[in-house]
Design an enzyme around this catalytic site. Structure first.
Site, PDB file in Angstrom:
ATOM      1  N   GLU A 175      27.260 -24.004   1.361  1.00 26.43           N
ATOM      2  CA  GLU A 175      26.857 -25.178   0.586  1.00 26.43           C
ATOM      3  C   GLU A 175      27.862 -26.292   0.819  1.00 26.43           C
ATOM      4  O   GLU A 175      29.058 -26.103   0.615  1.00 26.43           O
ATOM      5  CB  GLU A 175      26.772 -24.848  -0.909  1.00 26.43           C
ATOM      6  N   GLY A 192      22.571 -25.587  -5.914  1.00 31.77           N
ATOM      7  CA  GLY A 192      21.265 -25.743  -6.537  1.00 31.77           C
ATOM      8  C   GLY A 192      20.340 -26.725  -5.864  1.00 31.77           C
ATOM      9  O   GLY A 192      19.152 -26.763  -6.170  1.00 31.77           O
ATOM     10  N   GLY A 193      20.878 -27.555  -4.970  1.00 33.06           N
ATOM     11  CA  GLY A 193      20.025 -28.479  -4.243  1.00 33.06           C
ATOM     12  C   GLY A 193      19.393 -29.548  -5.116  1.00 33.06           C
ATOM     13  O   GLY A 193      19.855 -29.846  -6.226  1.00 33.06           O
ATOM     14  N   THR A 194      18.299 -30.106  -4.625  1.00 34.28           N
ATOM     15  CA  THR A 194      17.640 -31.235  -5.290  1.00 34.28           C
ATOM     16  C   THR A 194      17.142 -30.870  -6.677  1.00 34.28           C
ATOM     17  O   THR A 194      17.381 -31.594  -7.654  1.00 34.28           O
ATOM     18  CB  THR A 194      16.468 -31.734  -4.431  1.00 34.28           C
ATOM     19  N   CYS A 195      16.457 -29.745  -6.804  1.00 38.97           N
ATOM     20  CA  CYS A 195      15.812 -29.402  -8.075  1.00 38.97           C
ATOM     21  C   CYS A 195      16.808 -29.374  -9.223  1.00 38.97           C
ATOM     22  O   CYS A 195      16.569 -29.963 -10.283  1.00 38.97           O
ATOM     23  CB  CYS A 195      15.110 -28.051  -7.955  1.00 38.97           C
ATOM     24  N   HIS A 229      -9.857 -21.566 -29.267  1.00 33.10           N
ATOM     25  CA  HIS A 229      -9.984 -22.892 -29.894  1.00 33.10           C
ATOM     26  C   HIS A 229      -8.895 -23.040 -30.964  1.00 33.10           C
ATOM     27  O   HIS A 229      -8.584 -22.081 -31.677  1.00 33.10           O
ATOM     28  CB  HIS A 229     -11.365 -23.035 -30.541  1.00 33.10           C
TER      29      HIS A 229
END
Length: 466
Positions: free
Chosen positions: A33, A38-41, A439
């Protein structure tokens, strides 16, 4: 040189889970890394933005409290606290992921910029690593086109917007699609003036025209100004203001604002990996070319997530991991082409999408049926006072196969899974039509829609010509 069984480049959605499966199978794995885990998200995408969307929803609900018989007085948004909450949520995911990887058996974490030296060698700083299997999971970043005057102004992208802990007086958003609309609506709800500039004739141009029209009505009702057909966009700095010049058919030729957000697309992070040294092929836009099992043209190298151009979402990246792990470790031949397109736009109300659009169904030449209901006719939406939007389902008239659905309305991002799961099961629409739903819910109207299908009419333009 240090040898591993596998190297994973990037800690976005797919990379850590590929690492976990391989390490769990007894392989030694190096995961690399170069920035934050964690990257973009985790850092600039889903998690922080949806946390901000939640704050914007709370602000909007508080502003409407009197409609529900609740008096709350004046509503004020504290942007520093909004962003602190966002940071805390994002940090929890990021640190949890990093701790998991650093304590994973058979896994070694490297921090630094990975660059290929050959098809099986990767440099990270002074370290050289070797593996027979390499997985590229480097994600993407905001596209910054060469618009006239853009370099003369300070502008934000989706990443740098994460540091905006103040309220812009007037935010100019260039790009009327997913990122632009989510930020535009949320900052309008926070109290900023917002203008969205879109080069195309309508917002979210990949969606059907009725969806685009409804989304525009929703954001304009909240005070967002929309300038479509902006064919020639340029920028200039005028004192403390930013001026966006737009060549639009209607409205003023210039939009005056204080801050600008560029949201016109994404590009893959593949231009500085040394892919040419490994012989890995990319397409004309820089995306790594992969086959139906996410293998590149070089044996032993795979590409997952946003960098392969086969999906631009966290859930497609996760599915990439599942496909690779199934083929490598489980003897289960899974393919990218087996998945059904599905995604959401997180405006409020959200848009949930699955399968084909109406336009795609028309182009396919199928004999199709369509059912549609306005959200104002859905009792749950009416009770909650959130009646914008509609639900639409498309069906193949001959096979009874569900072809696609667009649910723009309260809970649309969740309710769409009723249809999506039936599509994966290849069940005829009559299975859902005859189901008894609870419902009062939004999903209870899916059988109603499917019980009132009609032939898909010709497009409005064709009817007018006739």
């Amino acid at each position: 040189m240090t040898a591993y069984d596998a190297i994973v480049i990037g800690t976005g959605q797919a990379g850590p889970y590929v690492t976990s499966r391989l390490a769990g199978a007894g392989m030694t794995v190096a995961i690399i890394e170069r920035n934050v885990f964690g990257g973009t998200c985790v850092n600039t995408g889903c998690i922080p933005t949806k946390t901000m969307v939640a704050s914007a929803y709370a602000a909007r609900t508080a502003a409407r409290a009197a409609e529900y018989g609740v008096d709350v007085g004046s509503v004020r948004v504290d942007m520093k606290r909004v962003m602190a909450r966002k940071d805390a949520v994002s940090k929890a995911s990021r640190t949890g992921l990093e701790d998991w990887l650093r304590n994973m058996e058979n896994c070694t974490v490297y921090q630094g910029h990975a660059r290929f030296e050959s098809a099986h060698e990767v440099n990270v700083g002074e370290e050289r690593l070797h593996a027979d299997k390499i997985f590229i999971n480097v994600g993407g970043r905001a596209l910054v086109p060469d618009m006239p005057g853009l370099r003369e102004i300070d502008f934000f992208t989706n990443s740098s917007m994460m540091s905006v802990d103040f309220l812009p007086r007037h935010l100019i958003v260039v790009g009327g699609s997913y990122i632009g609309l989510e930020f535009g609506q949320m900052f309008r709800r926070f109290g900023a003036e917002v203008t969205v500039i879109e080069m195309g004739p309508r917002l979210v141009g990949r969606e059907d025209e009725d969806v685009s029209t409804a989304i525009r009505e929703i954001v304009e009702h909240e005070g967002v100004e929309v300038r479509a057909n902006a064919k020639c966009i340029s920028f200039a700095k005028r004192g403390e203001e930013i001026v966006a010049n737009v060549d639009c058919a209607d409205g003023a030729e210039r939009v005056h604002g204080t801050h600008a957000l560029l949201a016109v697309g994404r590009r893959p992070n593949t231009d500085d990996l040394g892919l040419e040294k490994a012989g890995v092929a990319v397409d004309e836009r820089g995306y790594v070319a992969v086959d139906d099992q996410l293998r590149t043209n070089v044996p032993g190298i795979w590409a997952l997530g946003d960098c392969n151009g086969r999906g631009a979402f966290t859930h497609t990246s996760w599915n990439d991991f599942e496909i690779v792990a199934a083929n490598l470790l489980d003897g289960d031949r899974r393919r990218v082409s087996d998945r059904i397109p599905a995604y959401a736009l997180y405006t409020d109300p959200p848009l949930g999408r699955a399968g084909m659009t109406e336009a795609e169904v028309r182009r396919s030449g199928r004999r199709a049926l369509v059912g549609k209901i306005a959200m104002e006719d859905v009792s749950r939406a009416f009770e909650k006072g959130e009646t914008e939007g509609f639900m639409k389902i498309l069906v193949d008239a001959d096979t009874k196969e569900i072809l696609g659905a667009s649910f723009l309305g309260i809970g649309g991002d969740e309710v769409i899974h009723c249809v999506l799961d039936a599509m994966y099961a290849k069940a005829p629409y009559t299975v859902l039509q005859r189901a008894m739903h609870i419902h009062p819910t939004v999903a209870e109207f899916i059988p109603t829609i499917l019980g009132d299908l009609a032939p898909l009419p010709e497009p409005t333009s064709q009817r007018a010509a006739a």
